[in-house]
Design a protein around this motif. Sequence first.
Motif, mmCIF file in Angstrom:
data_model
loop_
_atom_site.group_PDB
_atom_site.id
_atom_site.type_symbol
_atom_site.label_atom_id
_atom_site.label_comp_id
_atom_site.label_asym_id
_atom_site.label_seq_id
_atom_site.Cartn_x
_atom_site.Cartn_y
_atom_site.Cartn_z
ATOM 1 N N MET A 1 0.806 -1.188 0.000
ATOM 2 C CA MET A 1 0.000 0.000 0.000
ATOM 3 C C MET A 1 0.853 1.258 0.000
ATOM 4 S SD MET A 1 -2.975 1.089 2.602
ATOM 5 C CE MET A 1 -4.332 1.776 1.717
ATOM 6 N N GLY A 2 2.114 1.170 0.312
ATOM 7 C CA GLY A 2 2.956 2.366 0.289
ATOM 8 C C GLY A 2 2.918 3.110 1.608
ATOM 9 N N TRP A 3 3.164 4.385 1.548
ATOM 10 C CA TRP A 3 3.242 5.238 2.732
ATOM 11 C C TRP A 3 1.889 5.838 3.070
ATOM 12 C CZ3 TRP A 3 7.717 5.410 5.401
ATOM 13 C CH2 TRP A 3 8.863 4.967 4.745
ATOM 14 N N VAL A 4 1.578 5.855 4.362
ATOM 15 C CA VAL A 4 0.374 6.519 4.853
ATOM 16 C C VAL A 4 0.806 7.428 5.991
ATOM 17 C CG1 VAL A 4 -1.875 6.215 5.934
ATOM 18 C CG2 VAL A 4 -1.069 4.540 4.260
ATOM 19 N N GLU A 5 0.510 8.705 5.866
ATOM 20 C CA GLU A 5 0.875 9.656 6.912
ATOM 21 C C GLU A 5 -0.341 9.935 7.777
ATOM 22 O OE1 GLU A 5 2.497 14.179 7.109
ATOM 23 O OE2 GLU A 5 3.411 12.836 5.638
ATOM 24 N N LEU A 6 -0.177 9.759 9.095
ATOM 25 C CA LEU A 6 -1.273 9.946 10.030
ATOM 26 C C LEU A 6 -0.924 11.029 11.036
ATOM 27 C CD1 LEU A 6 -1.953 6.188 10.845
ATOM 28 C CD2 LEU A 6 -3.196 7.617 9.243
ATOM 29 N N SER A 7 -1.933 11.719 11.523
ATOM 30 C CA SER A 7 -1.762 12.666 12.626
ATOM 31 C C SER A 7 -2.502 12.116 13.831
ATOM 32 C CB SER A 7 -2.343 14.030 12.261
ATOM 33 O OG SER A 7 -1.611 14.614 11.215
ATOM 34 N N VAL A 8 -1.811 12.065 14.957
ATOM 35 C CA VAL A 8 -2.421 11.554 16.181
ATOM 36 C C VAL A 8 -2.133 12.501 17.336
ATOM 37 C CG1 VAL A 8 -2.270 9.124 15.475
ATOM 38 C CG2 VAL A 8 -0.426 10.147 16.801
ATOM 39 N N VAL A 9 -2.912 12.356 18.395
ATOM 40 C CA VAL A 9 -2.701 13.110 19.632
ATOM 41 C C VAL A 9 -2.149 12.140 20.665
ATOM 42 C CG1 VAL A 9 -3.839 14.354 21.509
ATOM 43 C CG2 VAL A 9 -4.549 14.753 19.136
ATOM 44 N N GLU A 10 -1.053 12.532 21.292
ATOM 45 C CA GLU A 10 -0.460 11.755 22.374
ATOM 46 C C GLU A 10 -0.543 12.621 23.626
ATOM 47 O OE1 GLU A 10 3.390 9.281 22.189
ATOM 48 O OE2 GLU A 10 3.991 11.206 23.031
ATOM 49 N N VAL A 11 -1.014 12.041 24.729
ATOM 50 C CA VAL A 11 -1.185 12.784 25.974
ATOM 51 C C VAL A 11 -0.115 12.350 26.969
ATOM 52 C CG1 VAL A 11 -2.769 13.367 27.837
ATOM 53 C CG2 VAL A 11 -3.667 12.892 25.556
ATOM 54 N N ARG A 12 0.564 13.356 27.569
ATOM 55 C CA ARG A 12 1.602 13.093 28.566
ATOM 56 C C ARG A 12 1.239 13.765 29.880
ATOM 57 N NH1 ARG A 12 6.667 11.292 26.783
ATOM 58 N NH2 ARG A 12 6.727 11.020 24.542
ATOM 59 N N CYS A 13 1.459 13.066 30.972
ATOM 60 C CA CYS A 13 1.231 13.614 32.306
ATOM 61 C C CYS A 13 2.224 14.754 32.548
ATOM 62 C CB CYS A 13 1.409 12.521 33.356
ATOM 63 S SG CYS A 13 1.249 13.119 35.057
ATOM 64 N N ASP A 14 1.721 15.877 33.063
ATOM 65 C CA ASP A 14 2.578 17.022 33.358
ATOM 66 C C ASP A 14 3.526 16.771 34.527
ATOM 67 O OD1 ASP A 14 1.532 18.643 31.349
ATOM 68 O OD2 ASP A 14 -0.057 19.415 32.633
ATOM 69 N N VAL A 15 3.235 15.798 35.361
ATOM 70 C CA VAL A 15 4.051 15.538 36.543
ATOM 71 C C VAL A 15 5.129 14.497 36.253
ATOM 72 C CG1 VAL A 15 4.032 14.750 38.945
ATOM 73 C CG2 VAL A 15 2.165 16.174 38.074
ATOM 74 N N CYS A 16 4.739 13.323 35.741
ATOM 75 C CA CYS A 16 5.689 12.208 35.587
ATOM 76 C C CYS A 16 6.031 11.881 34.132
ATOM 77 C CB CYS A 16 5.152 10.966 36.282
ATOM 78 S SG CYS A 16 3.735 10.211 35.437
ATOM 79 N N ASP A 17 5.383 12.544 33.176
ATOM 80 C CA ASP A 17 5.633 12.357 31.746
ATOM 81 C C ASP A 17 5.124 11.025 31.193
ATOM 82 O OD1 ASP A 17 6.526 13.852 29.542
ATOM 83 O OD2 ASP A 17 8.380 12.689 29.417
ATOM 84 N N LYS A 18 4.260 10.337 31.955
ATOM 85 C CA LYS A 18 3.659 9.087 31.472
ATOM 86 C C LYS A 18 2.841 9.379 30.216
ATOM 87 C CE LYS A 18 0.474 5.455 32.993
ATOM 88 N NZ LYS A 18 -0.298 4.947 34.135
ATOM 89 N N VAL A 19 2.877 8.460 29.257
ATOM 90 C CA VAL A 19 2.141 8.610 28.006
ATOM 91 C C VAL A 19 0.935 7.686 28.011
ATOM 92 C CG1 VAL A 19 2.215 8.405 25.500
ATOM 93 C CG2 VAL A 19 4.227 9.194 26.743
ATOM 94 N N GLY A 20 -0.271 8.249 27.950
ATOM 95 C CA GLY A 20 -1.489 7.444 27.875
ATOM 96 C C GLY A 20 -1.501 6.331 28.905
ATOM 97 N N VAL A 21 -2.111 5.218 28.552
ATOM 98 C CA VAL A 21 -2.123 4.034 29.410
ATOM 99 C C VAL A 21 -1.674 2.839 28.593
ATOM 100 C CG1 VAL A 21 -3.896 4.909 30.983
ATOM 101 C CG2 VAL A 21 -4.581 3.636 28.980
ATOM 102 N N ASP A 22 -1.433 1.726 29.264
ATOM 103 C CA ASP A 22 -0.922 0.539 28.578
ATOM 104 C C ASP A 22 -1.901 -0.057 27.578
ATOM 105 O OD1 ASP A 22 1.465 0.740 29.918
ATOM 106 O OD2 ASP A 22 0.849 -0.605 31.526
ATOM 107 N N ASP A 23 -3.185 0.212 27.786
ATOM 108 C CA ASP A 23 -4.206 -0.294 26.877
ATOM 109 C C ASP A 23 -3.935 0.253 25.470
ATOM 110 O OD1 ASP A 23 -6.499 -0.836 25.381
ATOM 111 O OD2 ASP A 23 -7.852 -0.466 27.051
ATOM 112 N N GLU A 24 -3.873 -0.624 24.500
ATOM 113 C CA GLU A 24 -3.568 -0.234 23.121
ATOM 114 C C GLU A 24 -4.520 0.843 22.596
ATOM 115 O OE1 GLU A 24 -3.580 -2.785 19.180
ATOM 116 O OE2 GLU A 24 -2.231 -3.660 20.665
ATOM 117 N N ASP A 25 -5.770 0.831 23.057
ATOM 118 C CA ASP A 25 -6.758 1.792 22.579
ATOM 119 C C ASP A 25 -6.677 3.137 23.284
ATOM 120 O OD1 ASP A 25 -7.798 -0.084 20.815
ATOM 121 O OD2 ASP A 25 -9.179 -0.889 22.312
ATOM 122 N N ALA A 26 -5.784 3.294 24.249
ATOM 123 C CA ALA A 26 -5.736 4.540 25.011
ATOM 124 C C ALA A 26 -4.320 5.120 25.057
ATOM 125 C CB ALA A 26 -6.276 4.308 26.411
#
Length: 106
Positions: free
Chosen positions: A1-26
């Motif tokens: 299929m070639g290249w597909v460019e996507l835009s996503v939002v990633e959320v990081r905790c302001d205190v510990c810098d954790k990214v989202g949760v371990d759940d693949e959907d979150a």
Amino acid sequence: MGWVELSVVEVRCDVCDKVGVDDEDARWFTDQTAARKILTGYGWLFTGGTVRCEDCVQASACELVGHDWEGWVDQAWPWYIGRTRKCSACGRVEANPPILAGGVGG
């Protein structure tokens, strides 16, 4: 299929810098509204421009109203002899005597 460019939002905790949760959907989201809706269900807090993960929300609550300490446990490690206890709500560990930088008891 070639290249597909996507835009996503990633959320990081302001205190510990954790990214989202371990759940693949979150971990990555299509927009901020979706991120807020899903992560709020996991215990994240969004207030004004501040973002806190569930662990930091709980730690803040403990700092405000007090920790729920479990009993003291005697420790005899090669680098520390003393007692430790853990907060059952936020997971913070306290040592007596305190563990100093480098792992040596005070």
